[in-house]
Design a protein around this motif. Structure first.
Motif, PDB file in Angstrom:
ATOM      1  N   GLU A  35       9.077  -5.224  -7.069  1.00  0.00           N
ATOM      2  CA  GLU A  35       8.169  -4.830  -5.794  1.00  0.00           C
ATOM      3  C   GLU A  35       7.703  -3.437  -5.913  1.00  0.00           C
ATOM      4  N   ARG A  36       8.451  -2.468  -6.283  1.00  0.00           N
ATOM      5  CA  ARG A  36       7.809  -1.038  -6.381  1.00  0.00           C
ATOM      6  C   ARG A  36       6.793  -0.898  -7.301  1.00  0.00           C
ATOM      7  N   LYS A  41       0.776  -0.516  -8.080  1.00  0.00           N
ATOM      8  CA  LYS A  41      -0.308  -1.072  -8.752  1.00  0.00           C
ATOM      9  C   LYS A  41      -1.422  -1.359  -7.660  1.00  0.00           C
ATOM     10  N   GLU A  42      -0.790  -1.861  -6.846  1.00  0.00           N
ATOM     11  CA  GLU A  42      -1.942  -2.215  -5.522  1.00  0.00           C
ATOM     12  C   GLU A  42      -2.644  -0.984  -4.731  1.00  0.00           C
ATOM     13  N   HIS A  48       0.369   6.953 -15.429  1.00  0.00           N
ATOM     14  CA  HIS A  48       1.547   7.275 -15.786  1.00  0.00           C
ATOM     15  C   HIS A  48       2.899   7.087 -15.030  1.00  0.00           C
ATOM     16  N   ILE A  49       2.606   7.111 -13.901  1.00  0.00           N
ATOM     17  CA  ILE A  49       3.859   6.889 -12.591  1.00  0.00           C
ATOM     18  C   ILE A  49       4.043   5.247 -12.872  1.00  0.00           C
ATOM     19  N   ILE A  50       3.016   4.529 -12.876  1.00  0.00           N
ATOM     20  CA  ILE A  50       3.301   3.107 -13.103  1.00  0.00           C
ATOM     21  C   ILE A  50       4.080   2.542 -14.376  1.00  0.00           C
ATOM     22  N   ARG A  51       3.607   3.193 -15.445  1.00  0.00           N
ATOM     23  CA  ARG A  51       4.273   3.276 -16.789  1.00  0.00           C
ATOM     24  C   ARG A  51       5.747   3.530 -16.621  1.00  0.00           C
ATOM     25  N   LYS A  52       6.152   4.586 -16.148  1.00  0.00           N
ATOM     26  CA  LYS A  52       7.501   4.950 -16.047  1.00  0.00           C
ATOM     27  C   LYS A  52       8.322   4.151 -14.829  1.00  0.00           C
ATOM     28  N   GLN A  53       7.791   3.761 -13.978  1.00  0.00           N
ATOM     29  CA  GLN A  53       8.504   2.611 -13.081  1.00  0.00           C
ATOM     30  C   GLN A  53       8.686   1.489 -13.944  1.00  0.00           C
TER      31      GLN A  53
END
Length: 116
Positions: A35-36, A41-42, A48-53
C-alpha cells in the motif's frame, strides 16, 4: 519426577505458536508495504524513494515463504510428538499443543495443510 515429554511438548508448542504469529505479522507487513509503494506511485514521488520502498517490499515478501517452511517443520515435529503420545491426551500441555496445531493449520501452505 516430572515427565520429560511434557517439557518437549511445551517447547515445541511455543515454537509453533511463535512461528504462526510471525508469519501473520510478515504478511501484514508486506501488505502495508504494498500500500505504501502504491501510494508513493500515485503521488508520483521520486523514483529513488519508490525503488527503495519496493526493495523493502521484496524483503518482506521473501520472509513469508521462509517462515512457512519453518512453521511447517515445527508443525510436523509437534504433530509427530502428539500422535506418538496420545496416552497424554488428558494433560493440559498436550491439549495446548493440539490447539496450537489447529491454530497454525490455516497459516500452512495449502498443499502442506492438505497433507496433514
Amino acid at each position: 519426577m516430572a515427565d520429560p515429554r511434557v517439557k518437549v511438548i511445551k517447547i515445541k508448542t511455543g515454537v509453533v505458536k511463535r512461528l504462526t504469529k510471525e508469519k501473520v505479522v510478515y504478511e501484514q507487513e508486506a501488505e502495508k508495504q504494498k500500500e505504501r509503494v502504491q501510494k508513493l506511485k500515485e503521488e508520483e514521488k521520486d523514483e529513488h524513494i519508490i525503488r527503495k520502498q519496493e526493495e523493502v517490499l521484496q524483503e518482506s515478501m521473501m520472509m513469508v515463504p521462509d517462515c512457512q517452511r519453518r512453521l511447517w517443520k515445527a508443525y510436523e515435529e509437534l504433530k509427530g510428538i502428539i500422535d506418538n503420545e496420545s496416552d497424554m491426551a488428558e494433560n493440559e500441555d498436550y491439549m495446548a499443543a493440539v490447539k496450537a496445531l489447529e491454530d497454525a493449520k490455516p497459516q500452512l501452505p495449502t498443499i502442506m495443510a492438505n497433507m496433514s
